[in-house]
Design an enzyme around this catalytic site. Sequence first.
Site, mmCIF file in Angstrom:
data_model
loop_
_atom_site.group_PDB
_atom_site.id
_atom_site.type_symbol
_atom_site.label_atom_id
_atom_site.label_comp_id
_atom_site.label_asym_id
_atom_site.label_seq_id
_atom_site.Cartn_x
_atom_site.Cartn_y
_atom_site.Cartn_z
ATOM 1 N N TYR A 1 -2.063 -1.051 9.813
ATOM 2 C CA TYR A 1 -2.174 -1.551 8.440
ATOM 3 C C TYR A 1 -0.903 -1.220 7.661
ATOM 4 C CZ TYR A 1 -3.831 -1.876 3.602
ATOM 5 O OH TYR A 1 -3.960 -2.188 2.272
ATOM 6 N N SER B 1 0.841 -1.193 0.000
ATOM 7 C CA SER B 1 0.000 0.000 0.000
ATOM 8 C C SER B 1 0.876 1.243 0.000
ATOM 9 C CB SER B 1 -0.890 0.027 1.248
ATOM 10 O OG SER B 1 -1.555 1.276 1.368
#
Length: 256
Positions: free
Chosen positions: A161, A147
């Site tokens: 995350y 990401s």
Amino acid sequence: MTPTDTELALVTGGNRGLGRATALALAAHGTDVVLTYRNHEDEARGVVAEVEALGRRATALRLDTGDMPDVEGFAARLTAALDVTWGRGTLDILVNNAGHALPTPLGGTTAADLQSLFDVHVRGVFLLTQSLVPLLADGGRVVNVSSGLARIVRPGGHSTYAAMKAAVEALTRYWAVELGGRGITVNVVAPGPVATDFGGGAVRDTAALQAVLASQTALGRVGQASDIGALVAAVVSPAMGWVTGQRIEASGGISL
């Protein structure tokens, strides 16, 4: 291309979003696909039909990458499916895409939330890859989906995350060395803001948020799932055979 020449890819979380786009992009480039899904079997079967409409073969298998018994038993289920559908026992491409997001603000996060993110994004990716390496053909390719948040700090409680994705990026570099002797490349694709249902569909469904994010990119827009699918297909192509251990960010040039 004869059946023996056709490459075969496994895409986790392939029933929707980036996984679906990746499966379709690979199929458009002549690759057969095994896709996994945790829920929404109907969506998975729909993607199989879309792949078949492109002239490729596909099948869908259920897999919860956060459930360790499920992960540990997956290689056997995959081996059986490969034999039934393709009459072969190897894969050429592994795309570790499955994932989920949870907000984890400091001071408001439970141990269960931390464990859930770790199980799916680190432990599941590691153990699944480890179990499938014997099925990966020499000269194969592994792509781990990370990401942009591993590089770009944003408000909203994304710290855990992002940290899990940073761990996957570190694993990628080590695996590139460990598997290099077999001619297997291992790379990371790191999407920026993409208009999918991920994270509740905030980017896809909120015009104001899209506008803000688009204004921060060099290209002036948020991404679409097809942007990422096309990138994965490019990364696993023969033209990228000399590239390994690399992080390739697809973010439209956000926060440069």
